[in-house]
Design a protein around this motif. Sequence first.
Motif, PDB file in Angstrom:
ATOM      1  N   THR A 272      52.453  41.569  59.053  1.00  0.00           N
ATOM      2  CA  THR A 272      52.002  42.730  58.205  1.00  0.00           C
ATOM      3  C   THR A 272      51.243  42.053  56.600  1.00  0.00           C
ATOM      4  N   TYR A 273      49.695  42.230  56.412  1.00  0.00           N
ATOM      5  CA  TYR A 273      49.100  41.924  54.764  1.00  0.00           C
ATOM      6  C   TYR A 273      49.297  43.518  54.297  1.00  0.00           C
ATOM      7  N   PHE A 274      49.655  43.207  52.716  1.00  0.00           N
ATOM      8  CA  PHE A 274      49.660  44.365  52.114  1.00  0.00           C
ATOM      9  C   PHE A 274      48.895  44.029  50.935  1.00  0.00           C
ATOM     10  N   LYS A 275      47.546  44.949  51.070  1.00  0.00           N
ATOM     11  CA  LYS A 275      46.583  44.691  49.682  1.00  0.00           C
ATOM     12  C   LYS A 275      46.419  45.803  48.801  1.00  0.00           C
ATOM     13  N   VAL A 290      51.847  38.893  51.960  1.00  0.00           N
ATOM     14  CA  VAL A 290      51.977  39.303  53.469  1.00  0.00           C
ATOM     15  C   VAL A 290      53.730  38.851  53.843  1.00  0.00           C
ATOM     16  N   VAL A 291      53.785  39.218  54.194  1.00  0.00           N
ATOM     17  CA  VAL A 291      55.346  39.236  55.225  1.00  0.00           C
ATOM     18  C   VAL A 291      55.793  39.193  56.514  1.00  0.00           C
ATOM     19  N   SER A 292      56.080  37.799  57.263  1.00  0.00           N
ATOM     20  CA  SER A 292      55.826  38.087  58.237  1.00  0.00           C
ATOM     21  C   SER A 292      58.122  37.580  58.986  1.00  0.00           C
ATOM     22  N   SER A 293      57.890  37.708  60.261  1.00  0.00           N
ATOM     23  CA  SER A 293      58.966  37.157  60.610  1.00  0.00           C
ATOM     24  C   SER A 293      58.450  36.572  62.003  1.00  0.00           C
ATOM     25  N   VAL A 294      59.558  35.443  62.383  1.00  0.00           N
ATOM     26  CA  VAL A 294      59.541  35.688  64.255  1.00  0.00           C
ATOM     27  C   VAL A 294      61.559  35.124  64.033  1.00  0.00           C
ATOM     28  N   SER A 315      55.879  36.983  48.223  1.00  0.00           N
ATOM     29  CA  SER A 315      56.021  37.552  46.937  1.00  0.00           C
ATOM     30  C   SER A 315      57.076  37.273  46.493  1.00  0.00           C
ATOM     31  N   GLY A 316      57.977  36.672  46.955  1.00  0.00           N
ATOM     32  CA  GLY A 316      59.280  36.282  47.226  1.00  0.00           C
ATOM     33  C   GLY A 316      59.741  34.937  45.929  1.00  0.00           C
ATOM     34  N   ALA A 317      60.891  34.938  45.400  1.00  0.00           N
ATOM     35  CA  ALA A 317      61.042  34.166  44.851  1.00  0.00           C
ATOM     36  C   ALA A 317      61.546  33.286  45.249  1.00  0.00           C
ATOM     37  N   SER A 318      61.106  31.881  45.162  1.00  0.00           N
ATOM     38  CA  SER A 318      61.256  30.174  44.924  1.00  0.00           C
ATOM     39  C   SER A 318      62.860  29.441  44.920  1.00  0.00           C
ATOM     40  N   PRO A 334      58.686  47.722  53.256  1.00  0.00           N
ATOM     41  CA  PRO A 334      58.530  46.224  54.084  1.00  0.00           C
ATOM     42  C   PRO A 334      58.127  44.989  53.699  1.00  0.00           C
ATOM     43  N   LYS A 335      57.429  45.721  51.922  1.00  0.00           N
ATOM     44  CA  LYS A 335      56.925  44.171  51.251  1.00  0.00           C
ATOM     45  C   LYS A 335      58.313  43.974  51.175  1.00  0.00           C
ATOM     46  N   MET A 336      59.190  44.379  50.979  1.00  0.00           N
ATOM     47  CA  MET A 336      60.180  44.180  50.122  1.00  0.00           C
ATOM     48  C   MET A 336      61.318  43.479  51.173  1.00  0.00           C
ATOM     49  N   LEU A 337      61.396  42.770  52.235  1.00  0.00           N
ATOM     50  CA  LEU A 337      61.967  43.146  53.698  1.00  0.00           C
ATOM     51  C   LEU A 337      63.366  41.653  52.122  1.00  0.00           C
ATOM     52  N   SER A 338      62.887  40.795  51.414  1.00  0.00           N
ATOM     53  CA  SER A 338      64.498  39.604  51.574  1.00  0.00           C
ATOM     54  C   SER A 338      63.193  39.649  49.384  1.00  0.00           C
ATOM     55  N   ARG A 339      64.382  39.448  48.806  1.00  0.00           N
ATOM     56  CA  ARG A 339      63.710  39.242  47.319  1.00  0.00           C
ATOM     57  C   ARG A 339      63.306  37.714  46.958  1.00  0.00           C
ATOM     58  N   GLY A 340      64.259  37.112  48.493  1.00  0.00           N
ATOM     59  CA  GLY A 340      63.643  35.145  48.200  1.00  0.00           C
ATOM     60  C   GLY A 340      62.399  34.917  49.276  1.00  0.00           C
ATOM     61  N   LYS A 341      61.896  33.909  49.022  1.00  0.00           N
ATOM     62  CA  LYS A 341      60.854  33.309  49.711  1.00  0.00           C
ATOM     63  C   LYS A 341      60.730  33.252  50.912  1.00  0.00           C
ATOM     64  N   PHE A 342      62.179  32.952  51.603  1.00  0.00           N
ATOM     65  CA  PHE A 342      62.535  32.550  52.557  1.00  0.00           C
ATOM     66  C   PHE A 342      63.970  33.518  53.226  1.00  0.00           C
ATOM     67  N   ASN A 343      64.466  33.547  54.034  1.00  0.00           N
ATOM     68  CA  ASN A 343      65.775  34.064  54.646  1.00  0.00           C
ATOM     69  C   ASN A 343      66.190  33.673  56.072  1.00  0.00           C
TER      70      ASN A 343
END
Length: 417
Positions: A272-275, A290-294, A315-318, A334-343
């Motif tokens: 999902t892309y949020f603008k 951009v938030v994506s999950s697989v 938008s998550g922290a590296s 859904p824009k902030m499902l995690s604070r980190g860039k990857f989980n």
Amino acid sequence: MAKDFLSSVLCIANRSEGFRKQLMQRVMKVRLLIITVLISFNAFAQDDYSLSPVEFSGYVKDVQTVFVPYGMEENWLSDNAIHNRLKLKYYYKDWLTFDIQARNRFIYGDFVKFFPDYAKYAQSSNYFLDMDYVWLNDSSAVGLSELDRLYFQLTKGDWEVTVGRQRINWGMNLVWNPNDIFNTFSYFDFEYEERPGTDAIRVKYYTSITGSAELVYKAGEEVDEMAFAGLYRFNAGSYDFQFLGGFMGKDLVLGTGYSGSIKGAAFRGELTYFKPRQIYDYTINKDGVVVSSVSADYTFSNTLYLHAGILYNSSGASGKAGQIQLLSNQELSPKMLSRGKFNLFAQTSFSITPLITANLSSIINPDDLSAFISPSITASLSDNFSTSLFGQFFMGSADTEYGHIGQIAYLRFKYSF
């Protein structure tokens, strides 16, 4: 927030237990009353059930929680919660159905005592209509009830219209759902298995047995609290695909998702892309998020289940992502499902016997090396009674996503009717 909470615990952790003993006596009376009423309802609902247009069901859960805050291992906190859910569905006509579901909770113990305004924390904050009621708000106990489902559904041919408080699930993954713009949920809140609803109008048209198109409007007092979006879903081969677009609060949204299987293994994905709808000098992430999950999961013939997934948040922290807030009633996004860039997510479960199942799940932030691990075991004692033991262990250094929180254990008894 965590420091203020822990400081308040240290200041009053040694208070007298006299009130707690009195409260326990009151709790036993409440438990007996609830059980008596529910048994009566159950007996009534089963009379001529096959001929009745009314379906009545529900459950009662008793959950004992023990929390060991980080840095306070000598001061364990405990509370107990009695959850009751009542579900009533009325088939008035073959084209008209009413659904009402009530969630009742009685919570007492250290969390209520030490956490300021616990009743406000326990209340839902993402609804347009106020349909909850706090019927007890003492210094060590809170009782509240809410209607988290209240809607009617009209069906005519391939058309379906649903109006009221309902669950709108556009997600395809099992843990992280960037496409679920109406009913985002927290994986850590495992006790709320029905997930929150939303006050909305939903119009759905079935294009085929496996395809549909729908429009949803979520009510709000202001435009920034509203949402309006459409979804188109279709099947191609062994996969389901979907595309969505619209606006959610302050953002325009555009997304896609898929789910399918290859040789028994399930594969799912969402993006999902949020603008921002309006951009100011102080706007964060002006170019959008951009938030994506697989994910993929597979069940072997011996009941061994494996599940793995990955979440990306542009938008998550590296680096160090900052601690998550477990004790917060802020609306999830859904824009902030995690604070980190990857989980990263991993899960396995196995049926030790036909009546006993063990499970182990984990989430890791690979950038700040913090982790969440949750083991559990569930035993089915009868067709409608089970007991479970859960653990939630948070690990990591200061200012990491899952660090400096503590360890939590839950013992649950559940009776369904």
